[in-house]
Structures are given as C-alpha cells and as structure tokens.
Design a protein around this motif. Structure first.
Motif, PDB file in Angstrom:
ATOM      1  N   ARG A 177       7.189   5.419  -6.035  1.00  0.00           N
ATOM      2  CA  ARG A 177       5.986   4.659  -5.209  1.00  0.00           C
ATOM      3  C   ARG A 177       5.443   5.212  -4.024  1.00  0.00           C
ATOM      4  O   ARG A 177       3.933   4.426  -4.397  1.00  0.00           O
ATOM      5  N   GLY A 178       5.750   5.864  -3.658  1.00  0.00           N
ATOM      6  CA  GLY A 178       5.107   6.767  -2.399  1.00  0.00           C
ATOM      7  C   GLY A 178       5.516   6.790  -0.885  1.00  0.00           C
ATOM      8  O   GLY A 178       4.617   6.828  -0.062  1.00  0.00           O
ATOM      9  N   HIS A 179       6.116   5.600  -1.198  1.00  0.00           N
ATOM     10  CA  HIS A 179       7.109   4.522   0.301  1.00  0.00           C
ATOM     11  C   HIS A 179       7.742   5.655   1.021  1.00  0.00           C
ATOM     12  O   HIS A 179       8.234   6.388   0.830  1.00  0.00           O
ATOM     13  N   ARG A 180       7.654   5.566   2.497  1.00  0.00           N
ATOM     14  CA  ARG A 180       8.608   6.053   2.783  1.00  0.00           C
ATOM     15  C   ARG A 180       9.615   5.005   3.163  1.00  0.00           C
ATOM     16  O   ARG A 180       9.279   4.414   4.127  1.00  0.00           O
ATOM     17  N   VAL A 181      10.600   5.613   2.675  1.00  0.00           N
ATOM     18  CA  VAL A 181      12.276   4.828   2.523  1.00  0.00           C
ATOM     19  C   VAL A 181      13.102   4.891   2.868  1.00  0.00           C
ATOM     20  O   VAL A 181      13.474   5.943   3.030  1.00  0.00           O
ATOM     21  N   ASP A 188      13.395  11.354  -1.389  1.00  0.00           N
ATOM     22  CA  ASP A 188      13.681  12.031   0.163  1.00  0.00           C
ATOM     23  C   ASP A 188      13.498  10.238   0.374  1.00  0.00           C
ATOM     24  O   ASP A 188      12.397   9.595   1.176  1.00  0.00           O
ATOM     25  N   VAL A 189      14.672   9.915   0.912  1.00  0.00           N
ATOM     26  CA  VAL A 189      15.258   8.681   2.007  1.00  0.00           C
ATOM     27  C   VAL A 189      15.640   8.558   2.685  1.00  0.00           C
ATOM     28  O   VAL A 189      16.881   9.496   2.925  1.00  0.00           O
ATOM     29  N   THR A 190      15.424   7.405   3.820  1.00  0.00           N
ATOM     30  CA  THR A 190      16.648   8.259   4.892  1.00  0.00           C
ATOM     31  C   THR A 190      18.189   7.179   4.214  1.00  0.00           C
ATOM     32  O   THR A 190      17.144   5.910   4.471  1.00  0.00           O
ATOM     33  N   PRO A 224       0.524  -1.436  -0.132  1.00  0.00           N
ATOM     34  CA  PRO A 224       0.080  -0.357   0.496  1.00  0.00           C
ATOM     35  C   PRO A 224       1.163   1.630   0.058  1.00  0.00           C
ATOM     36  O   PRO A 224       1.351   1.291   0.677  1.00  0.00           O
ATOM     37  N   ALA A 225       0.112   2.274  -0.851  1.00  0.00           N
ATOM     38  CA  ALA A 225       1.595   3.556  -0.877  1.00  0.00           C
ATOM     39  C   ALA A 225       0.888   4.130   0.660  1.00  0.00           C
ATOM     40  O   ALA A 225       0.367   4.060   1.238  1.00  0.00           O
ATOM     41  N   GLY A 226       2.556   4.564   0.364  1.00  0.00           N
ATOM     42  CA  GLY A 226       2.458   5.037   2.027  1.00  0.00           C
ATOM     43  C   GLY A 226       3.479   4.013   3.166  1.00  0.00           C
ATOM     44  O   GLY A 226       3.835   4.497   4.108  1.00  0.00           O
TER      45      GLY A 226
END
Ligand SMILES: C[S@@+](CC[C@H](N)C(=O)[O-])C[C@H]1O[C@@H](n2cnc3c(N)ncnc32)[C@H](O)[C@@H]1O
Length: 231
Positions: free
Chosen positions: A45-49, A72-74, A23-25
C-alpha cells in the motif's frame, strides 16, 4: 495460526478495512510481526514498514515472505518490553493477540508506554486481542484442527486468576506421539484495555469489534482498541 488462508484474509483486510486505511507513505510498525502476514500488504500500500519480533525463527519467515514479494521492509529483533524508537512512527499495530504476555501487569502497561513513546505526535496505536467478553461466549470447548499431513492440533483454554489471565495449551498429535506447548496471557475487557491506554497517555481511545470499525458488542469476534498520542 499462520496459514496461507489467513495470509489471504490479512491481505484483504489491509486492502479494504477502514481502521487500516492510513495515508500512503505512513511510517508503520508491526509490533510482534510474527512471520510477517501484515508486512507485505502494508508495504504494497506504499507505507514505510518495520516489523519487530523477539523470535529469530519468525523474523526469518518474515524476511523470506518480504523477499519473495519484493517488499522493502525493515525487520528488527527486539523485545516489546524494551523496544522504543522515539517519535519514529505514524502507526503502530499489535495484532492477533500479541499483547498481555507478561506475568507482571505493570510490564504490559510498559509495552503501551513504549509504543506511545515510539509514535510521532498524532500517531495511533491499534491493539487487537480476543476480548474477555467475547471469550466468555465460547471458552471451554476444546478445538481441533486437522492438518494436511494427517496430524491434529487440539487447543484448550483455561481461565486463571479470576478471569485475569488465560492459559492456552496446544497439543500436536502426529502418528503415535503428542507434544504440548502452552502460553499464558492477560485477558482484558474493553473497559480494562481502554483504561490501560488512557493510563499510558493515549487520548481519543476507542474500542471496535472488527477492523471495519464496527462496534464492540455481543456479535464481535475481536476487541480492537485504538488510541492517539496527543499532539
Ligand atoms: C500470536 S503471534 C502474532 C504474530 C503476528 N502479529 C500475526 O498477526 O500473525 C505473537 C508474536 O509475538 C512474538 N512475541 C512474543 N513475545 C514477544 C516479545 N516480548 N517481544 C516481541 N515479540 C514477541 C512472537 O514471537 C510471535 O511472533
């Protein structure tokens, strides 16, 4: 291993593959992210990565790739043997044979236990390796890859400890010099890796032969094991 061609393949996988359809997010950790081939398409794809790797050089490459793509990736430098963030992720990926690196079998199990701890209840871990059954079909043939600059990389694999472990030697031949690097890792059959997931506390453990969710059988190129942290 980290060619531009593979980056395109990975981007298509993340876009289309059933096992990578979250799921997105979703909060996604790429454990042993390397130069970040999965990070950018996952973020797209809209994930928090988040990407974790031990190698500063790999993390620098991952940062450059994410910045170039505006992703935007940590990124975190950590050892998978110690890294945990309790309950922080919906999905943890460990792909392209980034598992089984520790000489003590108990440490590899600890990596699975750490991932279990870092997942939220109901979250899933996917580990993608070369299965022992698949490897048995082609091992022993040295493989050579020609690089654009005229140098050649030769890969040789050696089975160790009655098929428990594998040594891979890469020799780079450039002009009149040759340099060799080696890694050792554990080999797992589907049943063995499935058993480790269960021992680490996962349920709904399944084995697949590709990221589309195909069966792990004599046609498979990879072994993908997926397990769920129970609710
Ligand atoms: C075969 S590469 C795969 C990289 C990436 N998953 C990919 O698909 O391209 C394995 C990666 O594991 C990292 N690694 C090795 N040992 C590690 C450890 N103990 N903790 C975290 N990362 C590690 C290496 O630096 C390398 O980037």
């Amino acid at each position: 291993m980290f060619s531009g061609e593979r980056a395109g393949t990975v981007a298509a996988l993340v876009r289309d593959a059933a096992l990578l359809d979250f799921p997105a997010g979703s909060r996604v950790l790429d454990l042993c992210c390397g130069p970040g081939l999965f990070l950018v398409p996952l973020a797209a794809r809209g994930h928090r990565v988040t990407g974790v790797d031990l190698s500063p050089a790999m993390l620098r490459r991952a940062r450059a790739a994410c910045d170039a793509a505006g992703a935007d990736v940590t990124l975190v430098r950590a050892d998978m043997l110690a890294h945990t963030e309790p309950g922080a992720y919906d999905v943890i990926l460990n792909v392209f044979t980034s598992f089984g690196y520790f000489a003590d079998a108990a440490d590899n199990l600890k990596v699975l236990r750490n991932a279990h701890r870092s997942l939220a209840p109901g979250g899933r871990l996917l580990v993608d390796v070369m299965g022992k059954e698949v490897l048995a079909g082609w091992i022993g043939r040295p493989q050579a890859v020609d690089l654009p600059d005229g140098s050649v990389i030769i890969q040789r694999d050696t089975v160790l400890d009655s098929w428990r472990r594998l040594r891979t030697d890469w020799t780079l031949v450039r002009d009149d010099t040759a340099r060799t690097a080696s890694i050792h890792c554990f080999l797992y059959s589907a049943a063995e890796l499935h058993g480790l997931f269960t021992e680490a506390g996962f349920d709904e453990v399944e084995c697949f032969g590709d990221f589309d969710g195909g069966p792990y059988d004599q046609h498979s190129k990879r072994l993908i094991v997926r397990g769920r942290r129970p609710e």
